[in-house]
Design an enzyme around this catalytic site. Sequence first.
Site, PDB file in Angstrom:
ATOM      1  N   CYS A 173       0.827  -1.122   0.118  1.00 32.16           N
ATOM      2  CA  CYS A 173      -0.181  -0.128  -0.124  1.00 32.16           C
ATOM      3  C   CYS A 173       1.083   1.296   0.060  1.00 32.16           C
ATOM      4  CB  CYS A 173      -0.953   0.117   0.974  1.00 32.16           C
ATOM      5  SG  CYS A 173      -1.587   1.551   1.617  1.00 32.16           S
ATOM      6  N   CYS A 177       0.443   3.343   3.510  1.00 32.42           N
ATOM      7  CA  CYS A 177       0.855   2.926   4.794  1.00 32.42           C
ATOM      8  C   CYS A 177       2.373   3.527   5.300  1.00 32.42           C
ATOM      9  CB  CYS A 177       1.017   1.166   4.645  1.00 32.42           C
ATOM     10  SG  CYS A 177      -0.653   0.486   4.938  1.00 32.42           S
ATOM     11  N   HIS A 210      -4.256   0.523   7.940  1.00 35.31           N
ATOM     12  CA  HIS A 210      -4.732   0.028   6.787  1.00 35.31           C
ATOM     13  C   HIS A 210      -6.284  -0.070   6.612  1.00 35.31           C
ATOM     14  CE1 HIS A 210      -4.197  -0.837   2.605  1.00 35.31           C
ATOM     15  NE2 HIS A 210      -4.638  -1.907   2.556  1.00 35.31           N
ATOM     16  N   SER A 222      -9.284   4.452  -5.045  1.00 32.28           N
ATOM     17  CA  SER A 222      -8.463   3.530  -5.870  1.00 32.28           C
ATOM     18  C   SER A 222      -7.464   3.078  -4.679  1.00 32.28           C
ATOM     19  CB  SER A 222      -7.824   4.220  -6.793  1.00 32.28           C
ATOM     20  OG  SER A 222      -6.926   5.422  -6.375  1.00 32.28           O
TER      21      SER A 222
HETATM   22  O1  G1P Z   1      -7.608  10.727  -6.800  1.00 34.88           O
HETATM   23  P1  G1P Z   1      -7.943   9.116  -6.821  1.00 34.88           P
HETATM   24  O2  G1P Z   1      -8.665   8.788  -5.644  1.00 34.88           O
HETATM   25  O3  G1P Z   1      -6.902   8.459  -7.576  1.00 34.88           O
HETATM   26  O4  G1P Z   1      -9.343   9.456  -7.909  1.00 34.88           O
HETATM   27  C1  G1P Z   1     -10.682   9.390  -7.597  1.00 34.88           C
HETATM   28  O5  G1P Z   1     -11.100  10.607  -7.000  1.00 34.88           O
HETATM   29  C2  G1P Z   1     -10.996  11.857  -7.940  1.00 34.88           C
HETATM   30  C3  G1P Z   1     -11.323  13.028  -7.350  1.00 34.88           C
HETATM   31  O6  G1P Z   1     -12.691  12.801  -7.112  1.00 34.88           O
HETATM   32  C4  G1P Z   1     -11.750  11.579  -9.327  1.00 34.88           C
HETATM   33  O7  G1P Z   1     -11.318  12.321 -10.281  1.00 34.88           O
HETATM   34  C5  G1P Z   1     -11.219   9.967  -9.918  1.00 34.88           C
HETATM   35  O8  G1P Z   1     -12.238   9.935 -10.952  1.00 34.88           O
HETATM   36  C6  G1P Z   1     -11.494   8.917  -8.787  1.00 34.88           C
HETATM   37  O9  G1P Z   1     -11.283   7.766  -9.391  1.00 34.88           O
END
Ligand code: G1P
Lengths: 385, 385
Positions: free
Chosen positions: B52, B55, B121, B195
Site C-alpha cells: 500500500c 501505509c 490500513h 483506488s
Molecule cells: O484521486 P483518486 O482517488 O485516484 O481518484 C478518484 O477521485 C478523484 C477526485 O474525486 C476523481 O477525479 C477520480 O475519478 C476518482 O477515481
Amino acid sequence: MPDAVLDDISHRRYNPLRASWVLVSPHRTKRPWQGQQEAASKTTLPHYDPSCYLCPGNKRAQGDVNPHYRSTFVFVNDYSAVKEEHVDYENQDQDGSLPTFLLRAEPVTGKCYVLTFSPSHNLTLADLSPSQILPIVNTWTNIYTSHLSPHSPLAQVAHTTTMTPHSQTESFATPNAQYRYMQIFENKGAAMGCSNPHPHGQVWVTTGTPEEPGIELEQLQKYRREHEGANMLENYVTLEATKKERIVFENGSCVALCQWWATWPFEVMVLTKKHKRALVDLTDREKQDLAEVIAEVTRRYDNLFETQFPYSMGIHQAPLEGTKEEVEASHLHIHFYPPLLRSATVRKFLVGYELLAEPQRDITPEQAATRLRDCGGELYRKKLE
Amino acid sequence: MPDAVLDDISHRRYNPLRASWVLVSPHRTKRPWQGQQEAASKTTLPHYDPSCYLCPGNKRAQGDVNPHYRSTFVFVNDYSAVKEEHVDYENQDQDGSLPTFLLRAEPVTGKCYVLTFSPSHNLTLADLSPSQILPIVNTWTNIYTSHLSPHSPLAQVAHTTTMTPHSQTESFATPNAQYRYMQIFENKGAAMGCSNPHPHGQVWVTTGTPEEPGIELEQLQKYRREHEGANMLENYVTLEATKKERIVFENGSCVALCQWWATWPFEVMVLTKKHKRALVDLTDREKQDLAEVIAEVTRRYDNLFETQFPYSMGIHQAPLEGTKEEVEASHLHIHFYPPLLRSATVRKFLVGYELLAEPQRDITPEQAATRLRDCGGELYRKKLE
Ligand SMILES: O=P(O)(O)O[C@H]1O[C@H](CO)[C@@H](O)[C@H](O)[C@H]1O
Ligand SMILES: O=P(O)(O)O[C@H]1O[C@H](CO)[C@@H](O)[C@H](O)[C@H]1O
C-alpha cells in the site's frame, strides 16, 4: 489546429449551453489505476430470451403480454417514476415564512414509456444499420408528435410519420393531460444502471420543465436575444466545421463531435447542421442522416475498446408546450454520456471532487475525437465471426 | 409530523442551496431489481499492507518514502489533477467574435493533497471513535488555516490548532500562491472510484471558484441580502430542529440530517447549529462535537446494510480568499453522497433521466432519516468479533 497549450496544462472550459465549467487535467492520464474494474462484456446473448420481459410474446412484470412485434414496440413502464393521476399539494405555511422557502415542493404528473429498439434480444444500436435505426427515429418522432401541444408553433409542421407496418405501440396516442417536456433517453449497459440487456430506451413526459433542458433553454434564449436571433448551436456547429479537430463524423445534415466543454471522457454530441427545433422539423432525408450518425457513434464506441460500450444518451429538443421564443431557441441535439476511460474495464468516476466541487476530465475532447475518428469501419464483433 | 401526501405521490423538491430541483418518486421503491449488483464487501483487510502506498514507511509511486507517521499524514498527490506551475493562456480571437464565447477556457493553478486518516490500513471513519476522528478535524483545520488569505476576515480568528505530536505533513505549510477555494473530500469504496482502501481523504485548492461551492455561495449571499442578514443554513437547522422528522443525530453544537432536497437515497448533511463560517470558527468543544457526528453518520451507514458503506463526502465552507459578504454568508457543512439504495449490493444509478433531465430519487428523505435513526449503536462488525 488543436490548441497545443491546452493539451498539457490544467484548465477549465466553459459550457455555454448550461453556463457551467469543467476542469480539464490532460496530464493526469498517466495515473496508474488500482481501483475498481468493470466486469468485461458478458458472453453473447441469445436472439430471444424466454425470461426477458421485453422480448415479443413474453409476459411482463404486471402480467401484460407483449405482442409479437416485429419492429419497435412502445408500452407504459410497469414501474413508472411519474404517474398520470393528479394529486393536489400545497406547500405548508403559505405566508412567506421560512418553511415555504426552505421546505418547498410541487406535485409532478407524467408518464413513463419503454421503447424496445427491435424484437432481437441481442441487437444493440451498434449492431443495427442506419436503415434499421430509422424506425426508432420515426417512433421517437411519432411519440413526440402525439404529445405535442396543439398550441405549439410546431403543431403545424408535425404529422405522424408513416411507420413500418410492424411497429407497435400500446397506448401513447392519447395522453390525458398536456405535458410540458418529453425526455427521450437510453441507458445502455449494467455500468449505466440498465436493468435489462434487451436494447431499449425510455420516454418520460412531465408537467414541469426538468432541470437540464430548462437550463439549456434559458441559455439558448439568452444567446438568441444577445445575437440578433441567431441560434447558439447552429453557430457552434458552423464554427466546429471550420476547425475540424473535434468532429468525429458528419454527413449531409448531421454531425457528431466531442464538444469543447464535454465532461465524460468520450462524450459526444450529435447535432443537425441547420437549425431544427425538434424531431418533427426533420425531412425524411435528414432522419436517415440522423440514423446514420447514431449508427456511426455507437459502432465507433464499441470498436474503441472492443466491448459493448456503456452509455446514457438522450435527446434535447423543443418543449411540448412552450412559448414561441422557447421553441424557436431550441435546437435538436443528442447527448451521449459514456463512462469508460481507458479500457473496457476502467471507467471514469465522477465522484468526490466532481460531485462536491466541479466536473473533472483527464483526456481532452480533441484527443477523444481523434481516437473516435480513427475507429470507424466494420463493427469489431463482425470481424471476429 | 411527516407530510403524508408526499410519501405517496411523485413530486419535486426545491434545493435552495443550489436553486435546483430533485424529482421524488416514493412509490418506485417497489420496482424489482434485475440490473448490476455491486461486489459485496471484501474479506477483512490487514492492519498493515506492504504494497500500500499510504501505509507508514512504504514507498510511493514516484519513489518518495512515507515517514513512520502515527496519526494523520498529509502529502502532495503524486498524480495531482491541478498543479502549481503557472501557464499563460489567452482565449483566441479576443474580439468578441464567436470563438471567444463558444470556445472559452481559462488556466487553473492549484495543488492536490492526500490525507491519510490514521496509520491503520483497515480502520475507516466508521471504525474510529470521536476522539480518534478529532485529529482529522484538526488536520483539516490546520491545512485550511495555512492556505487562508491574510486578507480574509477569518485571518483574525484562525490559528493553527496544536496537533497531536504524531501528526505529520510533508509540505502544506507554504503554498506558492493565494488560492481561492479549498475542497476537502473523501471517496470511500471501490463503487465511488476510490483506488486505495487505506482510509484517506483529499484536499484540492484552486485559483478559481469551483462550480458547486460557487453556486452555493451565490444562493447563500442572496438569502442573506433578502432576509436582513440571516443565514440560510442556520435558519434551516433551526426549522428542522422543530420538525424532527429528518434529523438523524444531534449533539450540543452539530446535527446530521437527511435534508428536504437530498438526492442520493441515504444522503446526509452535517451542519453546525450556530452560524460558523469555516472550520476555524469552531471551538475545541465544537470540533469534538463535529467528530462525534462524523463517527455517528459513518457508523450508521455501515450498520444500515451491514457493509462497508461507500460514499463521497466533502466539506463546504468559506472561500480561502473572498469578500466580507462571501465569508459572512458561508456556513460550514459536510455533504455525504452515498450510492447504495436497497442493500449492500444494489445501488441507485444517477444515469439517463438524472443526467439528461433531472436528478430522481425513490425513497423520501424522511424515510431515509427514520432508517438511519434506527441503526445507531455499536458497529455491526464489532458484534461479530
Ligand atoms: O484521486 P483518486 O482517488 O485516484 O481518484 C478518484 O477521485 C478523484 C477526485 O474525486 C476523481 O477525479 C477520480 O475519478 C476518482 O477515481
Ligand atoms: O428505469 P430503469 O431502466 O429500470 O432504471 C434506470 O433508469 C432510470 C432512469 O434513468 C434510473 O432512475 C434508474 O436509477 C436506472 O436504474
